[in-house]
Design a protein around this motif. Sequence first.
Motif, mmCIF file in Angstrom:
data_model
loop_
_atom_site.group_PDB
_atom_site.id
_atom_site.type_symbol
_atom_site.label_atom_id
_atom_site.label_comp_id
_atom_site.label_asym_id
_atom_site.label_seq_id
_atom_site.Cartn_x
_atom_site.Cartn_y
_atom_site.Cartn_z
ATOM 1 N N LYS A 13 0.854 -1.189 0.000
ATOM 2 C CA LYS A 13 0.000 0.000 0.000
ATOM 3 C C LYS A 13 0.893 1.243 0.000
ATOM 4 O O LYS A 13 1.746 1.403 0.862
ATOM 5 C CB LYS A 13 -0.898 0.007 1.242
ATOM 6 C CG LYS A 13 -1.621 1.341 1.529
ATOM 7 C CD LYS A 13 -2.528 1.779 0.406
ATOM 8 C CE LYS A 13 -3.461 2.908 0.781
ATOM 9 N NZ LYS A 13 -2.799 4.151 1.219
ATOM 10 N N SER A 15 0.683 5.497 -0.317
ATOM 11 C CA SER A 15 -0.216 6.653 -0.316
ATOM 12 C C SER A 15 -0.007 7.484 -1.570
ATOM 13 O O SER A 15 1.086 7.495 -2.153
ATOM 14 C CB SER A 15 0.030 7.523 0.921
ATOM 15 O OG SER A 15 1.287 8.162 0.838
ATOM 16 N N VAL A 52 -1.968 -1.359 -3.860
ATOM 17 C CA VAL A 52 -3.042 -0.376 -3.788
ATOM 18 C C VAL A 52 -2.374 0.974 -3.610
ATOM 19 O O VAL A 52 -1.503 1.130 -2.749
ATOM 20 C CB VAL A 52 -4.013 -0.654 -2.616
ATOM 21 C CG1 VAL A 52 -4.938 0.554 -2.383
ATOM 22 C CG2 VAL A 52 -4.846 -1.899 -2.887
ATOM 23 N N GLY A 54 -3.049 5.150 -3.084
ATOM 24 C CA GLY A 54 -4.029 6.168 -2.738
ATOM 25 C C GLY A 54 -4.121 7.245 -3.813
ATOM 26 O O GLY A 54 -3.430 7.199 -4.824
ATOM 27 N N MET A 79 -11.675 8.135 -5.828
ATOM 28 C CA MET A 79 -11.456 6.822 -6.423
ATOM 29 C C MET A 79 -10.902 6.948 -7.844
ATOM 30 O O MET A 79 -10.030 6.182 -8.253
ATOM 31 C CB MET A 79 -12.744 6.006 -6.404
ATOM 32 C CG MET A 79 -13.102 5.478 -5.021
ATOM 33 S SD MET A 79 -14.525 4.370 -5.015
ATOM 34 C CE MET A 79 -15.882 5.527 -4.843
ATOM 35 N N THR A 82 -7.207 7.530 -7.818
ATOM 36 C CA THR A 82 -6.380 6.337 -7.615
ATOM 37 C C THR A 82 -6.158 5.589 -8.929
ATOM 38 O O THR A 82 -5.126 4.943 -9.101
ATOM 39 C CB THR A 82 -6.998 5.372 -6.588
ATOM 40 O OG1 THR A 82 -8.167 4.738 -7.131
ATOM 41 C CG2 THR A 82 -7.361 6.092 -5.296
ATOM 42 N N GLY A 135 -10.200 1.991 -5.071
ATOM 43 C CA GLY A 135 -10.555 1.601 -3.713
ATOM 44 C C GLY A 135 -11.402 0.346 -3.673
ATOM 45 O O GLY A 135 -11.133 -0.632 -4.371
ATOM 46 N N THR A 142 -11.701 4.118 2.987
ATOM 47 C CA THR A 142 -10.402 4.639 2.575
ATOM 48 C C THR A 142 -9.649 3.611 1.739
ATOM 49 O O THR A 142 -9.999 2.428 1.702
ATOM 50 C CB THR A 142 -9.546 4.993 3.800
ATOM 51 O OG1 THR A 142 -9.193 3.764 4.475
ATOM 52 C CG2 THR A 142 -10.279 5.926 4.753
ATOM 53 N N THR A 143 -8.561 4.058 1.124
ATOM 54 C CA THR A 143 -7.719 3.109 0.385
ATOM 55 C C THR A 143 -6.944 2.206 1.349
ATOM 56 O O THR A 143 -6.505 1.126 0.955
ATOM 57 C CB THR A 143 -6.743 3.842 -0.559
ATOM 58 O OG1 THR A 143 -6.054 4.877 0.152
ATOM 59 C CG2 THR A 143 -7.487 4.444 -1.735
ATOM 60 N N ALA A 146 -9.339 -0.522 1.664
ATOM 61 C CA ALA A 146 -9.303 -1.273 0.402
ATOM 62 C C ALA A 146 -8.075 -2.175 0.360
ATOM 63 O O ALA A 146 -8.157 -3.324 -0.100
ATOM 64 C CB ALA A 146 -9.287 -0.302 -0.779
#
Length: 240
Positions: A13, A15, A52, A54, A79, A82, A135, A142-143, A146
Amino acid sequence: MSRPPIYKRVLLKVSGEALMGSRDYGLDIGVLRRIAEDVRDVVNLGVQVCMVIGGGNIFRGVAGASAGMDRAQADGMGMLATVMNALAMQNWLEKMGVPTRVQSAISMASLAEPFIRRRAIRHMEKGRVVIFAAGTGNPFFTTDTAAALRAAEMGCDALLKGTQVDGIYTADPRKNPKAERYDQLTYLEVLARDLQVMDAAAISLARENKLPIVVFNIHEPGAFTAVMLGDGKFTTVIDP
């Protein structure tokens, strides 16, 4: 003989803010390229990787809602942000020879595959990096949530959170030089101490699925590889 990685399949993940570098908004190409290099090196270890990313470098739904927008509408815009970041990361990974697929929770067939769990797993088994965009496809999540959801769905061994610092601290070490870094925490300790490394829904989801969370510095070149080998500085969130 080189050591094997400690995890076989992970979700990273990142950001959206991490992709800004020193910019005030948008994408820093140098940062994108360096993170892509780190992902490539981990893939070359034989680790299956999904991601993932953000969207805060472009638009944050929470910020839009606080400015007077309808929250569901603002989250929809977030979304979409992202997806832009996912396509940018795909571009740099493929420039480095890493086969990549973007799967979106919002249908946009000309840009990305729809999210299909079994297809995503098959991509990773074939050595492809899968980037999950948009997401969960729903507002009010939030991501981070997700990321925890997708990591659980993919059967990942760990959820890696790339942050601005090398782990979880008692306070922001960039503001408080006396802040101390934790080597390991439980999920409940993170929640009780309000450490805010991820939102409560993401922490709870990880706890329910016994999914370790590993927090490390995404800006340190080679840190992702080091974590995969059990080296470097990081904090692990896991129940004993």
